[in-house]
Design a protein around this motif. Structure first.
Motif, PDB file in Angstrom:
ATOM      1  N   MET A  42       0.836  -1.176   0.000  1.00  0.00           N
ATOM      2  CA  MET A  42       0.000   0.000   0.000  1.00  0.00           C
ATOM      3  C   MET A  42       0.886   1.247   0.000  1.00  0.00           C
ATOM      4  N   THR A  43       0.575   2.192  -0.850  1.00  0.00           N
ATOM      5  CA  THR A  43       1.351   3.420  -0.952  1.00  0.00           C
ATOM      6  C   THR A  43       0.729   4.501  -0.086  1.00  0.00           C
ATOM      7  N   GLU A  44       1.551   5.130   0.724  1.00  0.00           N
ATOM      8  CA  GLU A  44       1.090   6.250   1.549  1.00  0.00           C
ATOM      9  C   GLU A  44       0.958   7.495   0.702  1.00  0.00           C
ATOM     10  N   THR A  45      -0.066   8.275   0.971  1.00  0.00           N
ATOM     11  CA  THR A  45      -0.171   9.576   0.308  1.00  0.00           C
ATOM     12  C   THR A  45       0.051  10.650   1.359  1.00  0.00           C
ATOM     13  N   LEU A  46       0.622  11.724   0.929  1.00  0.00           N
ATOM     14  CA  LEU A  46       0.928  12.819   1.832  1.00  0.00           C
ATOM     15  C   LEU A  46      -0.026  13.971   1.579  1.00  0.00           C
ATOM     16  N   GLU A  47      -0.466  14.597   2.643  1.00  0.00           N
ATOM     17  CA  GLU A  47      -1.252  15.825   2.508  1.00  0.00           C
ATOM     18  C   GLU A  47      -0.384  16.922   1.908  1.00  0.00           C
ATOM     19  N   SER A  48       0.832  17.015   2.404  1.00  0.00           N
ATOM     20  CA  SER A  48       1.763  18.027   1.951  1.00  0.00           C
ATOM     21  C   SER A  48       3.135  17.382   1.872  1.00  0.00           C
ATOM     22  N   PRO A  49       3.880  17.623   0.787  1.00  0.00           N
ATOM     23  CA  PRO A  49       5.202  16.996   0.702  1.00  0.00           C
ATOM     24  C   PRO A  49       6.188  17.607   1.701  1.00  0.00           C
ATOM     25  N   ASP A  50       7.264  16.867   1.921  1.00  0.00           N
ATOM     26  CA  ASP A  50       8.367  17.390   2.716  1.00  0.00           C
ATOM     27  C   ASP A  50       8.985  18.561   1.957  1.00  0.00           C
ATOM     28  N   ARG A  51       9.815  19.324   2.621  1.00  0.00           N
ATOM     29  CA  ARG A  51      10.418  20.515   2.013  1.00  0.00           C
ATOM     30  C   ARG A  51      11.942  20.457   2.082  1.00  0.00           C
ATOM     31  N   ILE A  52      12.555  20.831   0.979  1.00  0.00           N
ATOM     32  CA  ILE A  52      13.998  21.083   0.920  1.00  0.00           C
ATOM     33  C   ILE A  52      14.135  22.511   0.419  1.00  0.00           C
ATOM     34  N   ALA A  53      14.937  23.309   1.103  1.00  0.00           N
ATOM     35  CA  ALA A  53      15.062  24.720   0.733  1.00  0.00           C
ATOM     36  C   ALA A  53      16.527  25.104   0.554  1.00  0.00           C
ATOM     37  N   VAL A  54      16.736  25.970  -0.424  1.00  0.00           N
ATOM     38  CA  VAL A  54      18.015  26.659  -0.602  1.00  0.00           C
ATOM     39  C   VAL A  54      17.663  28.135  -0.580  1.00  0.00           C
ATOM     40  N   ARG A  55      18.245  28.871   0.351  1.00  0.00           N
ATOM     41  CA  ARG A  55      17.903  30.285   0.499  1.00  0.00           C
ATOM     42  C   ARG A  55      19.157  31.145   0.389  1.00  0.00           C
ATOM     43  N   GLY A  56      18.988  32.302  -0.250  1.00  0.00           N
ATOM     44  CA  GLY A  56      20.089  33.256  -0.325  1.00  0.00           C
ATOM     45  C   GLY A  56      21.164  32.909  -1.334  1.00  0.00           C
ATOM     46  N   LEU A  57      20.815  32.127  -2.362  1.00  0.00           N
ATOM     47  CA  LEU A  57      21.776  31.771  -3.399  1.00  0.00           C
ATOM     48  C   LEU A  57      22.050  33.001  -4.257  1.00  0.00           C
ATOM     49  N   ARG A  58      23.308  33.375  -4.351  1.00  0.00           N
ATOM     50  CA  ARG A  58      23.680  34.627  -5.038  1.00  0.00           C
ATOM     51  C   ARG A  58      24.406  34.349  -6.344  1.00  0.00           C
ATOM     52  N   ALA A  59      24.052  35.164  -7.352  1.00  0.00           N
ATOM     53  CA  ALA A  59      24.734  35.081  -8.646  1.00  0.00           C
ATOM     54  C   ALA A  59      24.579  36.411  -9.355  1.00  0.00           C
ATOM     55  N   ARG A  60      25.514  36.698 -10.224  1.00  0.00           N
ATOM     56  CA  ARG A  60      25.477  37.950 -10.990  1.00  0.00           C
ATOM     57  C   ARG A  60      24.812  37.670 -12.328  1.00  0.00           C
ATOM     58  N   GLY A  61      23.823  38.505 -12.649  1.00  0.00           N
ATOM     59  CA  GLY A  61      23.113  38.356 -13.909  1.00  0.00           C
ATOM     60  C   GLY A  61      22.959  39.689 -14.610  1.00  0.00           C
TER      61      GLY A  61
END
Length: 126
Positions: A1-20
């Protein structure tokens, strides 16, 4: 049986800097400026937690390389367009079911004092 999630887990990357070179003005394209990117990914992290193997999750170092390549790459007029391109990069990973992307343009050409200009978009896998 496959579990379903109400909301997925989270992976975050914050403050990634680059020159554009994004913007509607010629000087923005010519001189460039720093952009800051935050991404929050919806991912089921259970397979990685069980295996303790990076191949079962999103490699955020590799993802960061791809995001920076987009910021440093082909210029666009609007940070809305840049955010969409970054979301596409996030959703290219089959493990990512949704992505929230914020693009900060802290040096936007505004004639008044301000802290930041941002655009945030949320996209889900179709």
């Amino acid at each position: 049986m496959t579990e379903t999630l109400e909301s997925p887990d989270r992976i975050a990357v914050r403050g990634l800097r680059a020159r554009g070179r994004h913007g509607v003005f010629d000087f923005e394209r010519r001189e460039g400026q720093e952009f800051v990117v935050d991404v929050v990914l919806g991912v089921d992290t259970r397979p990685a937690a069980r295996s303790d193997d990076v191949s079962d999750t999103v490699d955020y170092g590799e993802l960061s390389d791809r995001l920076v390549a987009v910021v440093e790459g082909e210029p666009v007029n609007l940070i809305e367009t840049l955010a969409e391109r970054l979301a596409d990069v996030c959703l290219a990973s089959p493990r990512v079911v949704e992505a929230r992307v914020t693009v900060h343009k802290p040096n936007a050409p505004i004639r008044h004092p301000f802290d930041d200009v941002t655009v945030t978009i949320s996209r889900r896998r179709a």
